[in-house]
Design an enzyme around this catalytic site. Sequence first.
Site, mmCIF file in Angstrom:
data_model
loop_
_atom_site.group_PDB
_atom_site.id
_atom_site.type_symbol
_atom_site.label_atom_id
_atom_site.label_comp_id
_atom_site.label_asym_id
_atom_site.label_seq_id
_atom_site.Cartn_x
_atom_site.Cartn_y
_atom_site.Cartn_z
ATOM 1 N N ASP A 27 23.648 -10.058 -1.798
ATOM 2 C CA ASP A 27 22.285 -10.422 -1.398
ATOM 3 C C ASP A 27 22.219 -11.948 -1.320
ATOM 4 O OD1 ASP A 27 19.494 -10.370 -0.916
ATOM 5 O OD2 ASP A 27 19.051 -10.522 -3.051
ATOM 6 N N SER A 28 21.143 -12.451 -0.744
ATOM 7 C CA SER A 28 20.951 -13.894 -0.665
ATOM 8 C C SER A 28 20.711 -14.507 -2.043
ATOM 9 C CB SER A 28 19.767 -14.209 0.238
ATOM 10 O OG SER A 28 18.622 -13.533 -0.219
ATOM 11 N N TYR A 59 17.346 -16.356 2.603
ATOM 12 C CA TYR A 59 17.778 -16.120 3.973
ATOM 13 C C TYR A 59 16.576 -15.904 4.911
ATOM 14 C CZ TYR A 59 22.728 -15.295 2.666
ATOM 15 O OH TYR A 59 24.022 -15.417 2.235
ATOM 16 N N GLY A 60 15.436 -15.515 4.334
ATOM 17 C CA GLY A 60 14.269 -15.092 5.140
ATOM 18 C C GLY A 60 13.810 -16.116 6.159
ATOM 19 N N ASN A 91 17.572 -7.371 3.034
ATOM 20 C CA ASN A 91 17.003 -6.857 4.282
ATOM 21 C C ASN A 91 17.246 -7.795 5.454
ATOM 22 O OD1 ASN A 91 15.320 -4.241 3.959
ATOM 23 N ND2 ASN A 91 15.119 -5.375 2.055
ATOM 24 N N THR A 92 17.140 -9.099 5.206
ATOM 25 C CA THR A 92 17.337 -10.053 6.297
ATOM 26 C C THR A 92 18.768 -9.981 6.809
ATOM 27 O OG1 THR A 92 15.744 -11.457 5.150
ATOM 28 C CG2 THR A 92 16.963 -12.452 6.949
ATOM 29 N N GLU A 169 9.323 -13.668 -8.792
ATOM 30 C CA GLU A 169 10.282 -14.503 -9.533
ATOM 31 C C GLU A 169 9.589 -15.279 -10.654
ATOM 32 O OE1 GLU A 169 12.978 -16.756 -7.127
ATOM 33 O OE2 GLU A 169 13.859 -14.936 -6.281
#
Lengths: 285, 285
Positions: A27-28, A59-60, A91-92, A169
Site C-alpha cells: 500500500d502507499s 498516492y491519492g 485503491n489508487t 490517522e
Amino acid sequence: MHSSGSPSPSAPLPSPDKQRQSIGIFDSGVGGLTVVSAVHRLLPREDIIYFGDTGRVPYGNKSPEMIIQYSLQISRFLISQGVKAVVVACNTATAHALSSLRASLSVPVMGVVVPGVEAALSATRNGRVGIIGTYGTIQSGAYQKALLARRPDVQLTAIPTPLLVPLIEEDWLTHAATHLVLAEYLSPIQAARCDSLVLACTHYPLAKGVIGSIMGEDVTLVDSADNMARDLARRLETDNLLRPAEDIHTGRIRLHVSDLPTQFATLARRFLGVRVGAIDKVVLD
Amino acid sequence: MHSSGSPSPSAPLPSPDKQRQSIGIFDSGVGGLTVVSAVHRLLPREDIIYFGDTGRVPYGNKSPEMIIQYSLQISRFLISQGVKAVVVACNTATAHALSSLRASLSVPVMGVVVPGVEAALSATRNGRVGIIGTYGTIQSGAYQKALLARRPDVQLTAIPTPLLVPLIEEDWLTHAATHLVLAEYLSPIQAARCDSLVLACTHYPLAKGVIGSIMGEDVTLVDSADNMARDLARRLETDNLLRPAEDIHTGRIRLHVSDLPTQFATLARRFLGVRVGAIDKVVLD
C-alpha cells in the site's frame, strides 16, 4: 494466465516450497494493514510480507504514471523477497497500476477493486450503490466502471472524501467534528437512497462505526479489506498455492516501509489490531 | 558568510547580471505559494522561480534524513536555474535542512523559522506565545528552541494541528466542522492566555480568518509568509542583491513541480492569489 480466475488445467501443481512462500501485500502507507489484518484472520497459517510506501504517501494526489512506476518498483522488491502472490492493498494503485503489474509479474496479482464491487452488487437490493474514497480513486472511475460493466443499470453515487484519511490517522473518530464532516460527505448518498456503500479506501474500515451510525443499519457497508481477503483465499485455493495442510505453522507478518516516521509504529498497531514486530526500512532503487 | 546577516565589508558588489537573477523558493507542495505571493507583493520587480515537491508531499511525516536529501536535491535544481538566493518556504524543511543547505550552497539561504520567531517576540506583551504547525514542525522543536534562545523566559504552548492542511486544501474553511476542529486545537493556547500565535505552516495564512475569529482580536497572528518576505527583502538589500533600481521590469513567477496532480492549478491559484501561468513538471535526479 495469472490475471484470470483459474489456472490452466494442464499446469503442474506448485511445489510445497512454493506453497510455503509468503503473500506480498503493499500500500502507499499504513492503510493496507487493514488488508493484512483481514488476510491474517482468514488465513492464519500464511506468512505475509507487507510494504508500506510511507516515504511517498499519499498516492491519492499523484499522477497515474508515477503510481505505476512506484507500484512496479515495490512489486519487484516483494518478488525479490520470494512471494507467491502480490496483493495491491491500495485503491489508487489498483485503479491505475493493476494491468501494468499483471503484464510484468509472473505471480498472481490481486487488486482491491473487484472484491469490493462484487460484494456491493451482492448486497444491494434496490440497485443504488454509494462509493466513497480518495480523489485519486473516485476520479479514476475504477469502481464505477467495474460496477457498470457487471450491472449496467446500477445507480451510482461516488463521492471523494479526502478528509477522512487524516481524521482516521489522527484518531479523531469519536469527535463531533468527524461526525459533522461525514454527515456532509454522506448526505448525497443518503439522498440517493443507496442501500450499500463501498468503503473504497483501505483506511475506512476503521471508520465503520461512525459511518454506520450516520447511514443506519439498513445500509450495507462494503469493507474492501474483508472482501479482498476472501477473494485472495479463493484464488490461492484455486491455484493450489495455500500452505500445505500438514504444516503446523503460525503465520508471521513482516513489515517494510520506505520511511519510518515517528508515528508509524503506533498507527500500525491500530490498523493491524495485533502486536507489531520489527519494522524494516527499505531503500528502493 | 552566507549564513550571517551581513556581507563581508571587503566583498565586491554583485554585478547587475547577478542582481537580475531570480529568487528561488521551494516547499514540499503548494503551501509555499503563500510565501511567493508575499514576496511578489513586497518585491514586485523580482523574478521568482518556485519548486513545489508535489510528487513527495507531505514532508511533515517524513524522517529528517529524507527531508535533508530532498531539500538538497531541490536547491541544486534551483541553483542550476540561476538563482541569487534560496528561500526554504517550508517549516519542516527549514527545521531539518537549513544548516545542511547553508553548508552546501554558495548563495544566501533563508528559512521560515527565524522571521516568525522574531515577529512573535516583537508582538507579545505578556511573554506567552502559542505555536501551531504540522507534527514535523512541532516535534522538531525548531520554533521552541529559536524562541527560547532569544528570550529564555518566554512561555510556550506548541500544538500540532495536522488536520488543518487538509481542511485548507479542501477549501472547508467556512464549514462548521473546521470551526470545531480549530476550537479544539486552539483551546490549550487560549487556556495559556497567549497573546501571540505563530502560524508555523505556510498553509495557515489562508486560515487566518477562522483562527482569528476563535482567538479574538487581542491575539496577534504571526504569519510566516509576510515575515519571511520582509526578512528576504532586508537580506537582499544588505547584500546588494536587489534588482537594479533603473530596471523597468514586472517580476515573473515560474512554477515547477515534481508531479502535476489534477487539483494543483486550482490550489495554486488560491494560494498565490494571482493568475497562474504555465506549470512545469520537472524530474529531479
